[in-house]
Design a protein around this motif. Structure first.
Motif, mmCIF file in Angstrom:
data_model
loop_
_atom_site.group_PDB
_atom_site.id
_atom_site.type_symbol
_atom_site.label_atom_id
_atom_site.label_comp_id
_atom_site.label_asym_id
_atom_site.label_seq_id
_atom_site.Cartn_x
_atom_site.Cartn_y
_atom_site.Cartn_z
ATOM 1 N N ALA A 130 0.831 -1.215 0.000
ATOM 2 C CA ALA A 130 0.000 0.000 0.000
ATOM 3 C C ALA A 130 0.862 1.260 0.000
ATOM 4 O O ALA A 130 0.519 2.266 -0.625
ATOM 5 C CB ALA A 130 -0.937 -0.008 1.206
ATOM 6 N N ALA A 131 1.999 1.186 0.689
ATOM 7 C CA ALA A 131 2.875 2.359 0.789
ATOM 8 C C ALA A 131 3.465 2.743 -0.569
ATOM 9 O O ALA A 131 3.887 3.883 -0.757
ATOM 10 C CB ALA A 131 3.994 2.088 1.793
ATOM 11 N N ARG A 132 3.489 1.787 -1.485
ATOM 12 C CA ARG A 132 4.076 2.050 -2.793
ATOM 13 C C ARG A 132 3.028 2.361 -3.852
ATOM 14 O O ARG A 132 3.368 2.757 -4.960
ATOM 15 C CB ARG A 132 4.931 0.857 -3.208
ATOM 16 N N LEU A 133 1.765 2.165 -3.506
ATOM 17 C CA LEU A 133 0.677 2.432 -4.456
ATOM 18 C C LEU A 133 0.498 3.929 -4.670
ATOM 19 O O LEU A 133 0.440 4.691 -3.710
ATOM 20 C CB LEU A 133 -0.652 1.885 -3.915
ATOM 21 N N THR A 134 0.375 4.304 -5.930
ATOM 22 C CA THR A 134 0.002 5.680 -6.244
ATOM 23 C C THR A 134 -1.360 5.731 -6.927
ATOM 24 O O THR A 134 -1.931 6.797 -7.098
ATOM 25 C CB THR A 134 1.063 6.334 -7.140
ATOM 26 N N GLY A 135 -1.867 4.546 -7.307
ATOM 27 C CA GLY A 135 -3.192 4.473 -7.920
ATOM 28 C C GLY A 135 -3.635 3.030 -8.029
ATOM 29 O O GLY A 135 -2.801 2.122 -8.070
ATOM 30 N N ILE A 136 -4.936 2.835 -8.032
ATOM 31 C CA ILE A 136 -5.454 1.476 -8.185
ATOM 32 C C ILE A 136 -6.816 1.535 -8.871
ATOM 33 O O ILE A 136 -7.598 2.463 -8.649
ATOM 34 C CB ILE A 136 -5.552 0.759 -6.816
ATOM 35 N N ARG A 137 -7.045 0.542 -9.743
ATOM 36 C CA ARG A 137 -8.327 0.472 -10.440
ATOM 37 C C ARG A 137 -8.786 -0.983 -10.428
ATOM 38 O O ARG A 137 -8.143 -1.844 -11.026
ATOM 39 C CB ARG A 137 -8.161 0.963 -11.885
ATOM 40 N N LEU A 138 -9.876 -1.234 -9.722
ATOM 41 C CA LEU A 138 -10.418 -2.596 -9.659
ATOM 42 C C LEU A 138 -11.113 -2.902 -10.978
ATOM 43 O O LEU A 138 -12.069 -2.232 -11.369
ATOM 44 C CB LEU A 138 -11.410 -2.706 -8.491
ATOM 45 N N THR A 163 -2.598 -1.621 -11.002
ATOM 46 C CA THR A 163 -1.959 -0.766 -10.015
ATOM 47 C C THR A 163 -1.016 0.236 -10.684
ATOM 48 O O THR A 163 -0.464 -0.021 -11.751
ATOM 49 C CB THR A 163 -1.101 -1.585 -9.024
ATOM 50 N N ALA A 164 -0.826 1.350 -10.021
ATOM 51 C CA ALA A 164 0.281 2.261 -10.309
ATOM 52 C C ALA A 164 1.104 2.348 -9.026
ATOM 53 O O ALA A 164 0.545 2.488 -7.930
ATOM 54 C CB ALA A 164 -0.232 3.637 -10.707
ATOM 55 N N THR A 165 2.416 2.201 -9.171
ATOM 56 C CA THR A 165 3.307 2.273 -8.008
ATOM 57 C C THR A 165 4.517 3.130 -8.369
ATOM 58 O O THR A 165 4.653 3.583 -9.506
ATOM 59 C CB THR A 165 3.811 0.873 -7.596
ATOM 60 N N ASP A 166 5.416 3.289 -7.401
ATOM 61 C CA ASP A 166 6.655 4.003 -7.690
ATOM 62 C C ASP A 166 7.507 3.254 -8.718
ATOM 63 O O ASP A 166 8.371 3.836 -9.359
ATOM 64 C CB ASP A 166 7.456 4.225 -6.399
ATOM 65 N N ALA A 167 7.233 1.950 -8.887
ATOM 66 C CA ALA A 167 8.053 1.134 -9.787
ATOM 67 C C ALA A 167 7.459 0.985 -11.181
ATOM 68 O O ALA A 167 8.182 0.671 -12.130
ATOM 69 C CB ALA A 167 8.259 -0.256 -9.175
ATOM 70 N N SER A 168 6.154 1.188 -11.329
ATOM 71 C CA SER A 168 5.500 0.937 -12.615
ATOM 72 C C SER A 168 4.213 1.736 -12.728
ATOM 73 O O SER A 168 3.381 1.699 -11.823
ATOM 74 C CB SER A 168 5.187 -0.561 -12.760
ATOM 75 N N ALA A 169 4.039 2.420 -13.868
ATOM 76 C CA ALA A 169 2.838 3.238 -14.050
ATOM 77 C C ALA A 169 1.592 2.386 -14.220
ATOM 78 O O ALA A 169 0.480 2.841 -13.934
ATOM 79 C CB ALA A 169 3.009 4.148 -15.265
#
Lengths: 116, 116
Positions: free
Chosen positions: B53-61, B77-83
């Motif tokens: 969760a700490a790395r999530l910048t966006g989520i779409r179910l 998901t969007a995270t610091d590692a992958s858009a």
């Protein structure tokens, strides 16, 4: 065929490497989204699933839930890269064929194997 | 609460970083299986989901399908590692709480980011 029957037949085919049979359940203009991005069309689908099937040494379907619009499958794989890895598919079915297929799996064991 | 309601509440909680609320829907002896293997217990679950969760910048179910025994969720998901990365969960629900949680996602972008 019900959505569940279509998805089950497709899954049994590709996971045993029978891509021609799997293709019977896939739209010519299928959209495929995997970890590396989007691919378009049945040929790209055949290559994507064929490559994965060639590396499978075992598979165990843990869950398949379907409704009229499609299905989600969750399973455990064994490959040349990993003795046990979880993976999932989200399939959209329209007019008796899979029109969109999305795959979630871990590429890290494959990358590590490739690096030696 | 229905299985679907339990799973939805859990998912909304953890994906917004509200791990205490997510824990209300999780058994103390929950079994968690992720790409790196198996973890046991609610504390391990809290750490696992908290880290993600700490790395999530966006989520779409994209899809949630449930029945009396549990649910599968498929999301982007969007995270610091992958858009954009696909991920899935397979949850077993018993007596109103999640007793087993399995996660499929791609660790490669995280490994690549860590390597710099």
């Amino acid at each position: 065929m019900s959505t569940k029957d279509i998805v089950t037949a497709y899954f049994e085919a590709w996971t045993t490497g029978d891509i021609p049979t799997a293709l019977k359940y896939v739209a010519p203009d299928v959209v495929v989204v995997g970890p590396a991005g989007r691919l378009d069309g049945a040929d790209a689908f055949a290559q994507f699933c064929g490559n994965f099937a060639a590396r499978l040494t075992g598979i165990r379907l843990l869950r398949l839930l379907a409704d009229d619009e499609g299905a989600v499958l969750f399973y455990e794989t064994a490959t040349d890269a990993s003795a046990s890895a979880l993976a999932a598919e989200y399939l959209t079915v329209k007019d008796g064929v899979i029109t969109e297929a999305r795959y979630a799996f871990d590429r890290l064991p494959f990358a590590q194997l490739a690096q030696g």
